[in-house]
Design an enzyme around this catalytic site. Structure first.
Site, PDB file in Angstrom:
ATOM      1  N   TYR A   1      -3.403 -12.155   5.846  1.00 62.51           N
ATOM      2  CA  TYR A   1      -3.483 -10.410   5.670  1.00 62.51           C
ATOM      3  C   TYR A   1      -2.553  -9.541   5.664  1.00 62.51           C
ATOM      4  CZ  TYR A   1      -0.392 -10.904  10.162  1.00 62.51           C
ATOM      5  OH  TYR A   1      -0.014 -11.059  11.304  1.00 62.51           O
ATOM      6  N   CYS A   2      -3.003  -8.140   5.748  1.00 61.88           N
ATOM      7  CA  CYS A   2      -1.915  -6.940   5.427  1.00 61.88           C
ATOM      8  C   CYS A   2      -2.605  -5.843   5.902  1.00 61.88           C
ATOM      9  CB  CYS A   2      -1.853  -6.911   3.748  1.00 61.88           C
ATOM     10  SG  CYS A   2      -3.253  -6.727   3.088  1.00 61.88           S
ATOM     11  N   THR A   3      -2.671  -4.752   5.515  1.00 65.96           N
ATOM     12  CA  THR A   3      -2.742  -3.295   5.783  1.00 65.96           C
ATOM     13  C   THR A   3      -4.381  -3.593   6.050  1.00 65.96           C
ATOM     14  OG1 THR A   3      -0.394  -2.588   6.183  1.00 65.96           O
ATOM     15  CG2 THR A   3      -2.131  -0.396   6.925  1.00 65.96           C
TER      16      THR A   3
END
Length: 330
Positions: free
Chosen positions: A178-180
Site C-alpha cells: 500500500y501507499c498514498t
C-alpha cells in the site's frame, strides 16, 4: 472564483504518451481557464497529478481529463484545509515517480491484484500475510496499517530495495502493498512479481481511496493515524489516533512543519508548545540564526551547502518550500 469552494483530487495512469511536452501544453491550456491549481507530471510512461478544482468546475474538469485518459479513476481528499496549492504546475519528467528501477527490465503491466478495502481486510486476517508500506519513513511515522513493515528510507527509490531485502526468502507469502494513492504500488507490484514473489496484492486507490471506502461502507479502519499528503496540508486524518511524537519534546503529536529558517527548512514534527519555545525552528542553532540579519542567514546557508552539499544532515529529511516539485510523492 477567488472565494469558490474547492476540492482536492488526485489521479494517475500508466499509459504511453508519445509527446509529453505537447501533452503538457494541451493540459495547461485546458485546465487554466477552469481555475485548476496543483502539481502534475507528464512522462512517456503516463500522468500523475494532484490538483485542486473549484467545485463549480469539477464536472467539466473530470470530463476534460477523461476525454484524454478514458476511465481514469479520481481520488478525492478526505478534508479541505485552506489552499492545498498556490498555482498550477505541469512538468515533463523522465518518470512519474523516481523509483530507481531499470527501464525495460521487467513487464510493468504484470501488476499485482488490486484489492478494495473489504478484500484488503480479509487478506490482512489470513495467517502469514505480510503487509508492506511503500512510503517514506516520515509518511509512515504519522500513520500506517497495523502490523505493517515500515521502511526507514527517505525516498521511494531507497525504500524499495530496503523492503525487498527484508522480505528475502519469503517469496511464497501473501504480500499486501500500500501507499498514498496507489502509483508507487502499481509499478512496485510488477517489480515484486519480477523478483519472484508469487502472491502480490495492492490496495486499490491507496490510503486515500481506502479512507473513502471505509467511510461509505461503515467499516472499521485498520489504518491508524494520519495520511501524509504532498501539498500544503501535509496530512489528512484517517483516525483520531496520534501515533507519532514531537521531535523536540517527545509529547504525542503528528503535525509536520518546516523549520522556519529558510536555509534549513527541515521537515519535522513539532507540537504547539515547542513551536512557541523554538519559534518554529527545528533546533536552537536554527533559532539563533533566525535572529540574524538576512544577509548573515544567507551566508550560513551557503556555508552549509558548501561543506555538506546533498549530504547535508537536514537535506534528506526535509521538504523545501518548493517541496511539491523536489521530493518523492504519490
Amino acid at each position: 472564483m477567488l472565494n469558490a469552494e474547492k476540492t482536492t483530487l488526485s489521479f494517475y495512469r500508466y499509459v504511453n504518451i508519445e509527446d509529453p511536452a505537447a501533452m503538457m501544453q494541451i493540459l495547461r491550456e485546458a485546465w487554466e481557464p477552469l481555475g485548476v491549481k496543483g502539481r502534475t507530471y507528464v512522462a512517456h510512461e503516463g500522468i500523475n497529478a494532484q490538483v485542486t478544482v473549484p467545485d463549480e468546475n469539477q464536472d467539466a474538469f473530470c470530463e476534460l481529463v477523461r476525454s484524454v485518459f478514458p476511465d481514469i479513476p479520481f481520488k478525492f481528499a478526505l478534508e479541505e484545509k485552506g489552499e492545498a496549492f498556490a498555482k498550477l504546475k505541469i512538468k515533463v519528467r523522465k518518470k512519474l515517480v523516481a523509483d530507481g528501477l531499470p527501464d525495460g527490465a521487467f513487464d510493468v503491466t504484470n501488476v499485482g491484484r488490486h484489492l478494495d478495502a473489504e478484500a484488503f481486510h480479509e487478506a490482512l486476517d489470513q495467517p502469514g500475510t505480510l503487509v508492506v508500506d511503500l512510503r517514506n519513513h516520515y509518511e509512515c511515522e504519522v500513520g500506517h496499517f497495523q502490523g505493517a513493515l515500515l521502511p526507514e528510507a527517505n525516498t521511494f527509490r531507497d525504500a524499495l530495495p530496503e523492503v525487498l531485502d527484508k522480505l528475502q526468502g519469503q517469496e511464497d507469502k501473501k504480500i499486501l502493498l500500500y501507499c498514498t494513492g496507489g502509483i508507487r504500488c502499481e509499478k512496485a507490484s510488477a517489480y515484486f512479481r519480477f523478483r519472484g514473489f508469487r502472491d502480490v496484492n495492492q490496495l486499490h486507490g491507496g490510503i486515500i481511496d481506502y479512507a473513502r471506502q471505509i467511510s461509505e461502507k461503515g467499516l472499521p479502519s485498520r489504518f491508524v493515524g494520519k495520511n501524509f499528503v504532498f501539498d500544503q496540508r501535509m496530512g489528512e486524518r484517517v483516525t483520531e489516533d496520534v501515533i507519532a511524537h514531537c521531535h523536540q519534546c517527545e509529547n504525542k503529536c503528528d503535525t509536520h512543519v518546516n523549520c522556519r529558517f529558510e536555509g534549513c527548512n527541515r521537515l519535522f514534527i513539532q507540537c504547539e508548545g515547542c513551536a512557541t519555545t523554538f519559534e518554529g525552528c527545528c533546533s536552537r542553532e536554527c533559532q539563533t540564526i533566525m535572529h540574524k540579519p538576512k544577509e548573515e542567514r544567507v551566508l550560513v546557508q551557503h556555508e552549509w551547502e558548501k561543506k555538506l552539499g546533498s549530504t547535508h544532515y537536514l537535506s534528506r529529511t526535509r521538504i523545501p518550500e518548493n517541496y511539491a516539485e523536489t521530493i518523492e510523492r504519490t
